[in-house]
Write an enzyme that holds these catalytic residues in place. Structure first.
Site, PDB file in Angstrom:
ATOM      1  N   THR A  57      40.026  54.491  44.689  1.00  0.00           N
ATOM      2  CA  THR A  57      39.713  54.769  43.849  1.00  0.00           C
ATOM      3  C   THR A  57      38.186  54.962  43.203  1.00  0.00           C
ATOM      4  OG1 THR A  57      39.854  52.504  42.810  1.00  0.00           O
ATOM      5  CG2 THR A  57      41.511  53.795  42.193  1.00  0.00           C
ATOM      6  N   GLU A  58      37.590  55.263  41.902  1.00  0.00           N
ATOM      7  CA  GLU A  58      36.759  55.938  41.888  1.00  0.00           C
ATOM      8  C   GLU A  58      35.019  54.051  42.252  1.00  0.00           C
ATOM      9  OE1 GLU A  58      37.626  59.832  41.874  1.00  0.00           O
ATOM     10  OE2 GLU A  58      38.125  57.714  40.916  1.00  0.00           O
ATOM     11  N   GLU A  59      36.193  53.400  41.303  1.00  0.00           N
ATOM     12  CA  GLU A  59      35.842  52.106  41.526  1.00  0.00           C
ATOM     13  C   GLU A  59      35.534  51.797  42.416  1.00  0.00           C
ATOM     14  OE1 GLU A  59      33.973  50.133  38.354  1.00  0.00           O
ATOM     15  OE2 GLU A  59      33.934  51.936  37.778  1.00  0.00           O
ATOM     16  N   ASP A  68      39.384  47.816  32.871  1.00  0.00           N
ATOM     17  CA  ASP A  68      38.172  46.972  31.719  1.00  0.00           C
ATOM     18  C   ASP A  68      38.714  45.256  31.960  1.00  0.00           C
ATOM     19  OD1 ASP A  68      35.594  45.840  29.989  1.00  0.00           O
ATOM     20  OD2 ASP A  68      35.765  47.813  28.692  1.00  0.00           O
ATOM     21  N   GLY A 127      45.423  54.222  32.649  1.00  0.00           N
ATOM     22  CA  GLY A 127      43.324  54.435  33.317  1.00  0.00           C
ATOM     23  C   GLY A 127      42.999  54.755  33.904  1.00  0.00           C
TER      24      GLY A 127
END
Length: 287
Positions: free
Chosen positions: A261-263, A186, A105
């Site tokens: 990471t972007e998150e 998620d 992911g």
């Protein structure tokens, strides 16, 4: 008589996205892709039919298209034994080394890009189920390789569209990987959606299968409930043990996972907390 003006036809967002992506695929593009042209729903149902292409077994996976700089010099496509050239698929070209690190992911590829220079001798693969997001990472890596042509940077990272919940053992042999990253997955908050979580009793057995003894599964999330869920399921699995906080903090990959990471960056901006847990693949018992 005044000339009649032709009405201007405004391009919708879909047309703009398609034109932008087509331009990015052209040779010589040197600017990094822009996320707004690759936006897609944040959630994808892993149980749906996503029309994915996957090898029947790991030995039939063609890695040469993803890592062209690592093709073995004496490698060539040959026909499998026991079948005619018309009916039997070609055996893919061999690489000089195996893929060892998987980012499950991978999203927009922040971790991949950060790991590339830190692990220059290791092949790292991002796995992403969403079409547009996968294409963004492909274009991002392509541009980075072009920008670093002289040094050969970013040749060791690539991305693949795949559903790891269904097909992880189709790509990797037993004990092939040394690291698996599961970053900000998620959370699937609703109880009826928990079966879609990327960490579960069944999936942990697959992670244990593809990880070599001593290999590490890295997890991070900003959702306390999901963190507890992942810890609970990994600790309950006989093939894993949790790594101590002292050893965890000493691992350079942890800091990269927290910040690259972007998150992770979004959580940082929102002043949220990041929950990290690492799990080591144990040796198989002597039956």
């Amino acid at each position: 008589m005044a000339p009649v003006k032709k009405p201007t036809v405004k391009k919708d967002k879909k047309q703009k996205r398609e034109e932008y992506r087509a331009a990015m695929r052209e040779e010589g593009v040197s600017s990094l892709p822009r996320k707004k042209f690759y936006r897609q729903r944040a959630h994808a149902n892993p149980f749906s039919d996503h029309q994915l292409v996957y090898p029947p077994q790991p030995d039939q996976m063609d890695w040469s298209t993803l890592y062209p700089d690592y093709i073995a010099k004496d490698s060539q496509e040959i026909r499998a034994e026991g079948g005619s050239s018309d009916s039997e698929a070609a055996i893919p070209k061999r690489l000089t080394q195996d893929v060892e690190v998987a980012d499950i992911g991978c999203g927009f590829g922040g971790l991949l890009v950060a790991l590339a220079p830190v692990m220059p001798q290791t092949l790292v693969l991002g796995l992403e189920i969403r079409v547009s997001v996968t294409q963004f990472v492909e274009d991002r890596i392509k541009v980075l390789r072009h920008q670093n042509a002289e040094t050969g940077g970013y040749r060791n990272v690539s991305v693949l569209r795949a559903n790891t919940m269904k097909f992880l053992p189709n790509f990797f042999r037993k004990s092939q990987l040394s690291k698996i990253f599961i970053c900000f997955p998620d959370p699937h908050f609703k109880a009826r959606k928990h079966k879609q979580r990327i960490v579960s009793t069944t999936l942990n057995s697959e992670y244990a299968y593809v990880l070599k003894p001593g290999g590490i599964a890295y997890t991070i999330t900003d959702v306390p409930d999901l963190h507890e869920w992942m810890v609970q399921h990994f600790e309950a699995h006989p093939a894993f043990e949790r790594i101590s906080e002292e050893e965890q903090d000493a691992d350079p990959c942890v800091e990269i996972m927290r910040t690259a990471t972007e998150e992770g960056k979004k959580v940082e901006r929102n002043k949220g907390q990041k929950h990290v847990a690492l799990f080591r693949r144990l040796e198989d018992p002597d039956w």
